[in-house]
Design an enzyme around this catalytic site. Structure first.
Site, PDB file in Angstrom:
ATOM      1  CE  LYS A  11     -11.021   4.241   2.920  1.00  0.00           C
ATOM      2  NZ  LYS A  11     -11.518   2.879   3.199  1.00  0.00           N
ATOM      3  CB  THR A  93      -9.343  -4.121   4.518  1.00  0.00           C
ATOM      4  OG1 THR A  93      -8.545  -4.206   3.336  1.00  0.00           O
ATOM      5  CG2 THR A  93     -10.562  -3.295   4.232  1.00  0.00           C
ATOM      6  CG  HIS A 117      -8.301   4.123  -1.289  1.00  0.00           C
ATOM      7  ND1 HIS A 117      -8.919   2.959  -1.673  1.00  0.00           N
ATOM      8  CD2 HIS A 117      -7.613   4.562  -2.371  1.00  0.00           C
ATOM      9  CE1 HIS A 117      -8.632   2.718  -2.943  1.00  0.00           C
ATOM     10  NE2 HIS A 117      -7.837   3.680  -3.390  1.00  0.00           N
ATOM     11  CD  GLU A 128      -7.060   3.712  -6.815  1.00  0.00           C
ATOM     12  OE1 GLU A 128      -7.838   2.755  -6.693  1.00  0.00           O
ATOM     13  OE2 GLU A 128      -6.206   3.994  -5.942  1.00  0.00           O
TER      14      GLU A 128
END
Length: 140
Positions: A11, A93, A117, A128
């Site tokens: 990310k 998370t 992720h 995905e």
């Protein structure tokens, strides 16, 4: 042996802090092979489409803005039971709740800026990975 593929995204927070190389090394040390990889900047439309499952959640707009805030590295990684193994080594998370030695504990700073992720199921891994890659981009 159940060899699977899953999506990994490094990310914007981890990219900004120059952790991408460390995360890639970590993945390879854990036995993953990287079969596709590219550095991109998502558009707002792409981020909204990718995270459409969260569209009714209160954090959706903030998540989209965060994911378009800078470059990301998207990868297809492969290993035995890749989806569950990657979930395990990513950690919770929330980096504060993640186990020691997980990616998010090592490189995340909060529940949004949590470095990576990963797909949460085999079915989502297929969806995905095909969002970001076509078959020609996968090297085995």
């Amino acid at each position: 042996m159940n060899i699977q593929q899953t999506l990994s995204i490094i990310k914007p927070d981890a990219m900004k802090l120059k952790y991408s190389g460390k995360i890639i090394d970590f993945l390879e040390e854990k036995g993953f092979s990287i079969i596709a990889q590219k550095k991109i900047v998502l558009t707002k439309n792409q981020a909204e489409a990718f995270y459409i499952v969260h569209k009714d959640r209160p954090f959706f707009n903030e998540l989209v803005e965060f994911m378009i805030s800078g470059p990301i590295v998207v990868q297809i990684i492969e290993a035995k039971n890749a989806v569950s193994l990657y979930r395990e080594i990513m950690g919770s998370t929330d980096p504060d709740k993640a186990e020691e030695g997980t990616i998010r504990k090592l490189y995340g700073s909060n529940i949004q800026c949590n470095a990576v992720h990963g797909s949460d199921s085999v079915e989502n891994a297929t969806t995905e990975t095909s969002f970001f890659f076509n078959k020609l981009e996968m090297i085995k």
